[in-house]
Scaffold this motif. Structure first.
Motif, short mmCIF file in Angstrom:
data_model
loop_
_atom_site.label_atom_id
_atom_site.label_comp_id
_atom_site.label_asym_id
_atom_site.label_seq_id
_atom_site.Cartn_x
_atom_site.Cartn_y
_atom_site.Cartn_z
N LYS A 30 -11.45 -11.16 -5.68
CA LYS A 30 -11.70 -10.06 -4.84
C LYS A 30 -11.31 -8.75 -5.11
CE LYS A 30 -11.47 -13.09 -1.27
NZ LYS A 30 -10.45 -14.14 -0.12
N MET A 31 -10.68 -8.57 -5.70
CA MET A 31 -10.52 -7.34 -6.17
C MET A 31 -11.50 -6.27 -6.86
SD MET A 31 -7.93 -6.36 -4.94
CE MET A 31 -7.40 -7.38 -3.46
N LYS A 32 -12.68 -7.32 -7.63
CA LYS A 32 -13.91 -6.77 -7.99
C LYS A 32 -14.99 -5.69 -6.86
CE LYS A 32 -14.13 -10.44 -11.38
NZ LYS A 32 -15.29 -11.29 -11.36
N GLU A 33 -15.34 -5.79 -5.84
CA GLU A 33 -15.57 -5.58 -4.85
C GLU A 33 -15.00 -4.13 -4.43
OE1 GLU A 33 -14.90 -6.64 0.01
OE2 GLU A 33 -14.27 -8.55 -1.94
N PHE A 34 -13.63 -3.92 -4.89
CA PHE A 34 -13.27 -2.51 -4.66
C PHE A 34 -12.56 -1.44 -5.36
CE2 PHE A 34 -10.95 -5.29 -1.64
CZ PHE A 34 -11.26 -5.11 -0.33
N ALA A 35 -13.14 -2.29 -7.05
CA ALA A 35 -12.96 -1.03 -7.95
C ALA A 35 -13.77 0.56 -8.23
CB ALA A 35 -13.36 -1.83 -9.32
N GLY A 36 -14.22 0.43 -7.49
CA GLY A 36 -14.94 1.65 -7.62
C GLY A 36 -15.47 2.66 -6.31
N ASP A 37 -13.82 2.01 -5.61
CA ASP A 37 -13.35 2.46 -4.15
C ASP A 37 -12.31 3.50 -4.30
OD1 ASP A 37 -16.37 1.89 -2.96
OD2 ASP A 37 -15.73 0.05 -2.24
N MET A 38 -11.40 3.02 -5.15
CA MET A 38 -10.04 3.41 -5.24
C MET A 38 -9.52 4.80 -6.39
SD MET A 38 -9.17 0.89 -2.82
CE MET A 38 -9.62 -0.08 -2.22
N GLY A 39 -10.84 5.85 -5.68
CA GLY A 39 -10.09 6.99 -6.53
C GLY A 39 -9.04 7.23 -6.71
N GLY A 40 -9.01 9.01 -7.39
CA GLY A 40 -7.29 9.20 -6.90
C GLY A 40 -6.66 9.06 -8.10
N PRO A 41 -5.27 9.51 -7.76
CA PRO A 41 -4.49 9.68 -8.64
C PRO A 41 -3.77 7.82 -9.25
CG PRO A 41 -3.61 11.40 -7.42
CD PRO A 41 -4.72 10.40 -6.89
N ALA A 42 -3.97 7.31 -7.53
CA ALA A 42 -3.06 6.02 -7.60
C ALA A 42 -4.16 5.04 -9.04
CB ALA A 42 -2.87 5.26 -6.59
N THR A 54 8.43 10.39 -2.28
CA THR A 54 7.59 8.65 -2.51
C THR A 54 6.31 8.68 -2.73
OG1 THR A 54 5.00 10.18 -1.68
CG2 THR A 54 6.91 9.70 0.02
N GLN A 55 6.26 6.95 -3.22
CA GLN A 55 6.09 6.56 -5.11
C GLN A 55 4.89 7.44 -5.34
OE1 GLN A 55 7.68 4.31 -7.23
NE2 GLN A 55 5.62 4.23 -8.33
N PRO A 56 4.02 7.93 -4.17
CA PRO A 56 2.43 8.14 -4.94
C PRO A 56 3.01 10.10 -4.35
CG PRO A 56 2.41 6.94 -2.58
CD PRO A 56 3.42 6.55 -2.96
N GLU A 57 3.67 10.55 -4.32
CA GLU A 57 4.14 11.96 -4.22
C GLU A 57 4.22 12.10 -5.85
OE1 GLU A 57 5.69 13.85 0.04
OE2 GLU A 57 6.79 12.78 -0.96
N ALA A 58 5.39 10.81 -6.46
CA ALA A 58 6.36 11.32 -8.00
C ALA A 58 5.12 10.96 -8.97
CB ALA A 58 6.98 9.89 -7.79
N GLU A 59 4.08 9.95 -8.52
CA GLU A 59 2.84 9.78 -9.51
C GLU A 59 1.94 10.92 -9.35
OE1 GLU A 59 0.92 5.86 -9.52
OE2 GLU A 59 3.23 4.90 -9.24
N LYS A 60 2.03 11.03 -8.43
CA LYS A 60 1.03 12.21 -9.05
C LYS A 60 0.90 13.96 -9.48
CE LYS A 60 -2.77 15.17 -6.06
NZ LYS A 60 -2.72 15.66 -4.42
N ALA A 61 2.76 14.35 -8.95
CA ALA A 61 3.16 14.98 -10.08
C ALA A 61 3.12 15.23 -11.09
CB ALA A 61 4.04 15.33 -9.25
N LEU A 86 0.53 -1.07 0.32
CA LEU A 86 -0.15 -0.23 0.01
C LEU A 86 0.91 1.17 -0.21
CD1 LEU A 86 -2.54 -1.43 2.64
CD2 LEU A 86 -3.39 -1.16 0.19
N SER A 87 2.39 0.67 0.79
CA SER A 87 3.12 2.76 1.40
C SER A 87 3.26 2.29 -0.48
CB SER A 87 4.13 2.17 1.87
OG SER A 87 3.18 2.00 3.34
N ALA A 88 4.08 1.46 -1.11
CA ALA A 88 5.01 1.94 -2.66
C ALA A 88 3.88 1.82 -3.65
CB ALA A 88 5.99 0.43 -2.67
N LEU A 89 2.93 1.60 -3.63
CA LEU A 89 1.82 1.60 -4.66
C LEU A 89 0.37 2.50 -4.70
CD1 LEU A 89 1.78 -2.04 -5.97
CD2 LEU A 89 3.66 -0.22 -6.54
N GLY A 90 -0.01 2.55 -3.53
CA GLY A 90 -1.27 3.57 -3.17
C GLY A 90 -2.46 2.10 -3.52
N ALA A 91 -3.19 1.95 -3.01
CA ALA A 91 -4.67 0.99 -3.14
C ALA A 91 -4.66 0.89 -4.26
CB ALA A 91 -5.90 2.17 -1.91
#
Length: 200
Positions: A132-144, A166-173, A91-96
């Motif tokens: 099991k990832m199908k249940e999260f598909a609609g909940d994970m918004g944002g840049p990641a 951080t990875q999330p910071e870099a990806e967002k930028a 979760l830290s490296a990739l984001g949810a």
């Protein structure tokens, strides 16, 4: 079970914080990088969804910004060979959002880019948790949760991470840089990404 914690942020580190509740009890809470970026200043109020992991050598409390992130953490723990440290590292490296997408799409290289995730564990995550990832598909918004970065954009992200972001910071930028200058070369994206980061 401790499912939520609200209190005063007493101390913060890269991967954990200390929260003092109104009852005078202090808790050490381990967090992914995405939570660290959204924390208030010390001595201000913090409110997190939590997951309590009980092991033979002690109890560990993990904090998340949303119920969906906490649920994803629990789901990751359901894969054989995946413990709380590895799940938190993902979760830290990739984001949810990126974790969900990588598992659904069987994107092994992306999963293996997280610390301590080898090919076997990446394959196991995809096989055991793919449905099991199908249940999260609609909940994970944002840049990641956006399209994967590749080519020069991916190189720009790696360059920013090497500079200490951080990875999330870099990806967002870099995503913002790509939106403003599509087709730009890696050096231009790095400079534009740095400019985005410095504007915060």
């Amino acid at each position: 079970m401790i499912s939520r914690i609200t209190g005063t942020l007493v101390a913060r580190g890269i991967d954990r914080i200390e929260v003092m509740t109104a009852g005078g009890i202090g808790y050490t809470v381990q967090i992914p990088l995405g939570v660290l970026e959204g924390l208030p200043r010390p001595n201000e109020r913090v409110d997190l969804f939590t997951a309590l992991v009980v092991k033979e050598d002690g109890w560990q409390l993990f904090g998340f910004a949303t119920e969906s992130d906490r649920a994803l953490f629990h789901t990751l723990l359901g894969a054989s060979g995946v413990g709380p440290a590895l799940a938190l590292g993902l979760l830290s490296a990739l984001g949810a959002g990126r974790v969900v997408r990588a598992i659904r799409e069987r994107d092994l290289p992306t999963l293996q880019s997280a610390p301590r995730v080898g090919k076997k564990i990446a394959e196991r995550l995809c096989v055991e948790l793919g449905d099991k990832m199908k249940e999260f598909a609609g909940d994970m918004g944002g840049p990641a949760a956006g399209p994967s970065l590749d080519g020069g954009a991916a190189d720009a992200v790696r360059a920013l991470v090497q500079l200490g972001y951080t990875q999330p910071e870099a990806e967002k930028a870099v995503r913002k840089a790509v939106e403003k200058a599509k087709g730009a070369a890696t050096p231009e994206l790095v400079r534009a990404g740095l400019a985005e980061l410095q504007r915060r």
